[in-house]
Design a protein around this motif. Structure first.
Motif, PDB file in Angstrom:
ATOM      1  N   GLY A  51       0.779  -1.234   0.000  1.00  0.00           N
ATOM      2  CA  GLY A  51       0.000   0.000   0.000  1.00  0.00           C
ATOM      3  C   GLY A  51       0.810   1.283   0.000  1.00  0.00           C
ATOM      4  N   TRP A  52       2.114   1.175   0.081  1.00  0.00           N
ATOM      5  CA  TRP A  52       2.921   2.399   0.174  1.00  0.00           C
ATOM      6  C   TRP A  52       2.910   3.199  -1.127  1.00  0.00           C
ATOM      7  CZ3 TRP A  52       7.139   3.445  -2.866  1.00  0.00           C
ATOM      8  CH2 TRP A  52       7.661   2.369  -3.602  1.00  0.00           C
ATOM      9  N   GLN A  53       2.795   2.526  -2.259  1.00  0.00           N
ATOM     10  CA  GLN A  53       2.865   3.236  -3.535  1.00  0.00           C
ATOM     11  C   GLN A  53       1.651   4.118  -3.801  1.00  0.00           C
ATOM     12  OE1 GLN A  53       3.558  -0.055  -6.194  1.00  0.00           O
ATOM     13  NE2 GLN A  53       5.730   0.449  -6.341  1.00  0.00           N
ATOM     14  N   SER A  54       0.478   3.673  -3.419  1.00  0.00           N
ATOM     15  CA  SER A  54      -0.733   4.401  -3.783  1.00  0.00           C
ATOM     16  C   SER A  54      -0.900   5.722  -3.042  1.00  0.00           C
ATOM     17  CB  SER A  54      -1.970   3.523  -3.553  1.00  0.00           C
ATOM     18  OG  SER A  54      -2.071   3.209  -2.175  1.00  0.00           O
ATOM     19  N   ASP A  55      -0.458   5.826  -1.821  1.00  0.00           N
ATOM     20  CA  ASP A  55      -0.662   7.066  -1.069  1.00  0.00           C
ATOM     21  C   ASP A  55       0.672   7.650  -0.617  1.00  0.00           C
ATOM     22  OD1 ASP A  55      -2.091   9.103   0.203  1.00  0.00           O
ATOM     23  OD2 ASP A  55      -2.077   8.008   2.102  1.00  0.00           O
ATOM     24  N   SER A  58       3.493   7.773  -3.540  1.00  0.00           N
ATOM     25  CA  SER A  58       3.270   8.720  -4.633  1.00  0.00           C
ATOM     26  C   SER A  58       3.407  10.168  -4.154  1.00  0.00           C
ATOM     27  CB  SER A  58       1.904   8.500  -5.280  1.00  0.00           C
ATOM     28  OG  SER A  58       0.863   8.779  -4.374  1.00  0.00           O
TER      29      SER A  58
END
Length: 110
Positions: A51-55, A58
């Motif tokens: 989940g780190w990439q989505s919020d 980015s």
């Protein structure tokens, strides 16, 4: 009396130094992606990193990309300002050179 002006040589040196520092900013976003990706790989599936990439990722990649752009712009702007200051000083010297302005003290009655 205060003298106002630009020392184009000092400004150019400072611009070069700022550009040198900005070179270190290049690749910040990619370095961040690589570091977090490395942590994700090291963590494996359990406990895992998700989940780190989505919020989080980015937002930080965007912020670090802006830092890179601003760092490069600072150096370029400072060097450009040095050139403009030199051009202005040269033009003023050419345009106003040789003008004889009689000097008289300014007397103010109070």
């Amino acid at each position: 009396m205060t003298i106002v002006g630009v020392n184009p040589n000092q400004a150019a040196v400072a611009g070069g130094q700022a550009s040198g520092v900005a070179e270190g900013f290049k690749g910040l976003a990619e370095g961040f992606r690589g570091a977090v990706g490395g942590a994700e790989a090291a963590a494996g599936k359990d406990p895992g990193v998700a989940g780190w990439q989505s919020d989080f990722g980015s937002k930080w990649v965007d912020a670090l990309t802006e830092v890179e752009k601003h760092g490069v712009a600072v150096g370029n702007n400072e060097k450009s300002g040095a050139g403009q200051g030199s051009t202005t000083d040269t033009g003023i010297g050419r345009d106003f050179g040789g003008i004889d302005v009689p000097w008289r003290p300014l007397i103010i009655n109070r």
